[in-house]
Enzyme design. Structure first.
Site, PDB file in Angstrom:
ATOM      1  N   ASN A 104      44.295  16.854 -16.845  1.00  0.00           N
ATOM      2  CA  ASN A 104      45.135  17.236 -15.721  1.00  0.00           C
ATOM      3  C   ASN A 104      46.584  17.519 -16.124  1.00  0.00           C
ATOM      4  O   ASN A 104      47.279  18.287 -15.451  1.00  0.00           O
ATOM      5  CB  ASN A 104      45.095  16.157 -14.643  1.00  0.00           C
ATOM      6  N   CYS A 157       9.869  45.460  27.584  1.00  0.00           N
ATOM      7  CA  CYS A 157      10.277  46.789  27.150  1.00  0.00           C
ATOM      8  C   CYS A 157      11.650  47.217  27.659  1.00  0.00           C
ATOM      9  O   CYS A 157      12.668  46.819  27.128  1.00  0.00           O
ATOM     10  CB  CYS A 157       9.214  47.810  27.539  1.00  0.00           C
ATOM     11  N   LYS A 160       8.073  42.788  34.841  1.00  0.00           N
ATOM     12  CA  LYS A 160       9.107  43.671  34.301  1.00  0.00           C
ATOM     13  C   LYS A 160      10.122  43.966  35.399  1.00  0.00           C
ATOM     14  O   LYS A 160       9.763  44.314  36.523  1.00  0.00           O
ATOM     15  CB  LYS A 160       8.456  44.963  33.800  1.00  0.00           C
ATOM     16  N   TYR A 209      44.893  18.155  -8.501  1.00  0.00           N
ATOM     17  CA  TYR A 209      45.836  18.036  -7.396  1.00  0.00           C
ATOM     18  C   TYR A 209      47.254  18.335  -7.893  1.00  0.00           C
ATOM     19  O   TYR A 209      47.730  17.760  -8.869  1.00  0.00           O
ATOM     20  CB  TYR A 209      45.770  16.629  -6.800  1.00  0.00           C
ATOM     21  N   TRP A 237      36.991  20.546  -7.386  1.00  0.00           N
ATOM     22  CA  TRP A 237      37.101  20.811  -8.823  1.00  0.00           C
ATOM     23  C   TRP A 237      38.422  21.544  -9.087  1.00  0.00           C
ATOM     24  O   TRP A 237      38.478  22.704  -9.466  1.00  0.00           O
ATOM     25  CB  TRP A 237      35.902  21.624  -9.303  1.00  0.00           C
ATOM     26  N   ALA A 238      39.509  20.844  -8.835  1.00  0.00           N
ATOM     27  CA  ALA A 238      40.858  21.379  -9.029  1.00  0.00           C
ATOM     28  C   ALA A 238      41.788  20.197  -9.228  1.00  0.00           C
ATOM     29  O   ALA A 238      41.584  19.127  -8.650  1.00  0.00           O
ATOM     30  CB  ALA A 238      41.296  22.200  -7.818  1.00  0.00           C
ATOM     31  N   SER A 247       7.040  51.242  23.316  1.00  0.00           N
ATOM     32  CA  SER A 247       8.118  52.166  22.974  1.00  0.00           C
ATOM     33  C   SER A 247       7.552  53.273  22.111  1.00  0.00           C
ATOM     34  O   SER A 247       7.124  53.034  20.989  1.00  0.00           O
ATOM     35  CB  SER A 247       9.232  51.411  22.232  1.00  0.00           C
ATOM     36  N   GLY A 284      41.414  34.370 -18.523  1.00  0.00           N
ATOM     37  CA  GLY A 284      40.259  35.074 -19.082  1.00  0.00           C
ATOM     38  C   GLY A 284      38.976  34.649 -18.416  1.00  0.00           C
ATOM     39  O   GLY A 284      37.890  35.069 -18.821  1.00  0.00           O
ATOM     40  N   GLU A 288       3.137  45.499  25.726  1.00  0.00           N
ATOM     41  CA  GLU A 288       3.163  45.742  27.166  1.00  0.00           C
ATOM     42  C   GLU A 288       1.840  46.356  27.617  1.00  0.00           C
ATOM     43  O   GLU A 288       1.310  47.281  26.990  1.00  0.00           O
ATOM     44  CB  GLU A 288       4.331  46.700  27.433  1.00  0.00           C
ATOM     45  N   SER A 300      40.719  33.870 -12.152  1.00  0.00           N
ATOM     46  CA  SER A 300      42.018  34.500 -12.402  1.00  0.00           C
ATOM     47  C   SER A 300      41.867  35.998 -12.594  1.00  0.00           C
ATOM     48  O   SER A 300      42.776  36.779 -12.270  1.00  0.00           O
ATOM     49  CB  SER A 300      42.708  33.865 -13.608  1.00  0.00           C
TER      50      SER A 300
END
Length: 656
Positions: free
Chosen positions: A440, A170, A115, A477, A474-475, A197, A357, A46, A361
């Site tokens: 699976n 400002c 300003k 079904y 990656w699971a 400031s 483990g 400023e 989980s």
């Protein structure tokens, strides 16, 4: 810049009060430096052309006239430069003086922004010399040129349409209803603040949070330039605290009292994406004038070059240890509270959980233990079930048992080998064929055991799968894919690691901590195939890719909807360099990847993400803990039969 990045900077020149010529020279030096560093927006403090603390010298005709001439000189210095520079100076109009920002580019003054809020309390007495600016935009004479003057001006880049600049000065930031609010609602994506400031004890922290908060609230980039050395120290000291923020994140800042320049890139694509997602972010541009400008004549080629801003390798994991600890505690509480409420609602005193483990989980069991603590339930009601089969290793089996013992849950060891072999006979499957059916069948047998135990003991099955696995599909079904409440469903794998480590670091149980550390050091594995001579473990990341890469992809694809090309570029910035080597997650030994590896796994990510949506379309309930969730009832409403061709085609072009 390509992919929506724009390089911005805030600079604090060392000035001399009322020496406009000297100050202009310092400003021009910064402009030349910034242009060499390919900065496209440079913001100065400023009233930097004269100095902020000139006091009643602002009434002097000589100072006002010289300031205008030096602004013109600064503008002339940018004739052969692309960047936009914004400098502060006192501008007299119709017998009144305005604290003004001059927006300059390619030798021209694009506009003058006054300003709006003039402080007149405490150490500030600006109202003695200046009057509040006007919103309405008018044309004024500036040394023979016709220039727009007013607050309601936005500067729109034709080369980068997403770069729309608004200006406030400002105090405008510190008031309840700042001009920046209206600028952004009218379309501004970046706000520049020219400030003076002064420094007080604790003020730097407040200023920093204010800038971050403004950028978050308005979903914008924010460039804040602060006055520094050379201002009068009769009563005040200025530190030159320059800040660059983006949507609530601090990208860069200068050290106090260093009088320097800070540079970073603002991601306009991120801002556009975030606003697109927020249907409450609406406004209009009535009463605004948009001033167009271009970085270059003709067809401007957006460049791709190395970013200054740091791209985190693990966007879900805070770098700061204190923040990480706080984040882990919050997440853990959210998970446990979700499960506590569900158990209380159905009146169940039993939770059934399969414990392998492994990481997922382990976290689920820890969360269940906390929920039981809060409910005042006997932890013997936690039926922790180990179900060893063909690929179960001694290490994970022993860790699972030790973990259950330390928690005080009920251990049920139910080997499933014979049941799976009988199942193979029933369906006519060759037990020597180590295919997807072989794998699976084990996952589904385990789920059947858990579900039936839950029925028998009037309990619920606690799901253990994490969000990274769900995104990749990656699971199995109706195997580990299914549960009655999935406590990890919105937690990525990299964060699962951090949560388990947080428990290990904070628990008073030394035996528990020892077990958790060993679990963290165990390679991620489904343990569905028997060990071979070459390897004891079936390693997940050798099949689907490193989870730290997939979590990175997931963050930018799901959080911001970035294009494949941009995600690839960000990954290159994050993973082909060593700048983030200290932020390596436990168990992730590889810290640098080649371009080919990143592209390969990104292609895998998109293929699996699209192909496996059908698994996410029927997910069990589970708590959302962060900004991303794949719940079909929440964040991800995606058809199961969408094609990935559009995204893969873009990646294929990158590999050519």
């Amino acid at each position: 810049m390509k992919h929506g990045f724009i390089r911005v900077a805030a600079a604090t020149p060392h000035i001399r009060l009322a020496d406009c010529g000297y100050n202009a020279e310092q400003i021009i030096k910064f402009i030349e430096e910034a242009e060499e560093k390919e900065v496209k927006l440079l913001v100065f403090p400023e009233l930097c052309v004269t100095g902020y603390t000139c006091g009643d010298l602002f009434f002097q005709e000589a100072l006002l006239a010289c300031a205008k001439k030096q602004v013109k000189k600064i503008a002339d210095s940018t004739k052969d430069k692309e960047l936009v520079a914004i400098v502060g100076f006192p501008f007299e109009y119709n017998g009144k003086i305005y604290n003004t920002a001059a927006v300059i580019q390619r030798g021209k003054i694009l506009g003058l922004v006054p300003k709006m809020n003039i402080p007149n309390s405490g150490e500030f007495y600006e109202a003695r010399q200046f009057v509040p600016g006007r919103k309405e935009v008018i044309k004024v004479n500036f040394l023979g040129d016709e220039v727009l003057f007013g607050s309601n001006i936005l500067f729109e880049c034709l080369d980068m349409p997403d770069f729309v600049l608004g200006v406030e000065i400002c105090e405008d930031l510190w008031v309840p209803l700042s001009p920046g609010i209206f600028h952004c609602l009218a379309g501004a994506t970046v706000l520049a603040n020219l400030s003076a400031s002064n420094e007080l004890v604790g003020k730097a922290g407040y200023r920093r949070e204010l800038v971050k908060s403004q950028s978050a609230k308005l979903i914008c980039g924010y460039v804040y330039a602060d006055a520094g050395e050379g201002e009068s120290t009769s009563d005040l000291v200025f530190s030159g605290h320059n800040l660059i923020a983006e949507n609530g994140t601090l990208l860069s800042e200068t050290e106090l009292f260093c009088g320097d320049i800070t540079i970073s890139e603002i991601d306009l694509g991120l801002i556009k994406s975030e606003r697109r997602l927020k249907n409450t972010f609406v406004g209009h541009a009535d009463g605004y004038i948009k001033v167009p400008f271009k970085f270059a004549e003709g067809n401007y080629e957006l460049k791709t070059y190395s970013l200054i801003r740091k791209i985190k390798r693990h966007p879900f994991v805070p770098d700061n240890d204190k923040e990480l600890s706080r984040r882990c505690e919050d997440i853990f509480k959210i998970q446990a509270m979700g499960l506590k409420s569900r158990l209380a609602h159905i009146g169940s005193k039993c939770a059934v959980i399969g414990v392998s483990g492994g990481l997922d989980s382990t976290l689920a069991l820890l969360v269940t233990s906390r929920a039981f603590d809060w409910l005042g339930l006997d932890k013997k009601g936690i039926l922790a079930v180990t179900m060893p089969c063909f690929g179960t290793s001694d290490r994970t089996f022993e860790n699972a048992k030790a973990l259950i013992k330390n928690i005080g849950a009920t251990l049920l060891n139910i080997p499933i080998r014979d049941a799976v072999l009988q199942h193979f006979k029933d369906i006519g499957h060759d037990a020597d064929s180590l295919d997807v059916t072989y794998e699976n069948s084990q996952a589904r047998e385990r789920t059947q055991v858990l579900m039936d135990l839950a029925n028998k003991h009037n309990g619920i099955v606690i799901g253990t799968g994490d969000m990274s696995e769900l995104v990749l599909g990656w699971a199995t079904y109706n195997g580990d894919h299914m549960s009655m409440y999935g406590v990890n469903a919105s937690i990525p794998k990299t964060l699962v690691r951090s949560l388990v480590k947080w428990v290990a670091d904070t628990t008073d149980n030394k035996d528990m901590a020892k077990v958790l550390i060993d679990i963290l050091d165990t390679p991620v594995s489904p343990e569905l195939l028997p060990p071979t001579k070459d390897s004891e473990y079936q390693k997940t990341e050798e099949l689907v890719g490193p989870y730290e890469l997939h979590d990175f992809f997931m963050f930018y694809v799901l959080r911001y909807g970035f294009s494949p090309g941009k995600v690839y570029r960000l990954a290159l910035e994050a993973f082909t360099k060593n700048h983030d080597a200290k932020n390596v997650i436990i168990g992730e030994s590889k810290t640098v990847y080649s371009k080919e590896e990143i592209l390969k796994w990104l292609q895998v990510f998109y293929r699996r993400f699209f192909a496996q949506q059908y698994k996410r379309s029927c997910l069990p309930d589970g708590p959302k803990v962060g900004t991303i969730s794949v719940s079909p009832r929440g964040d991800l409403r995606m058809p199961s039969d969408a094609k990935a061709a559009l995204w893969l085609e873009e990646l294929n072009r990158l590999s050519e």
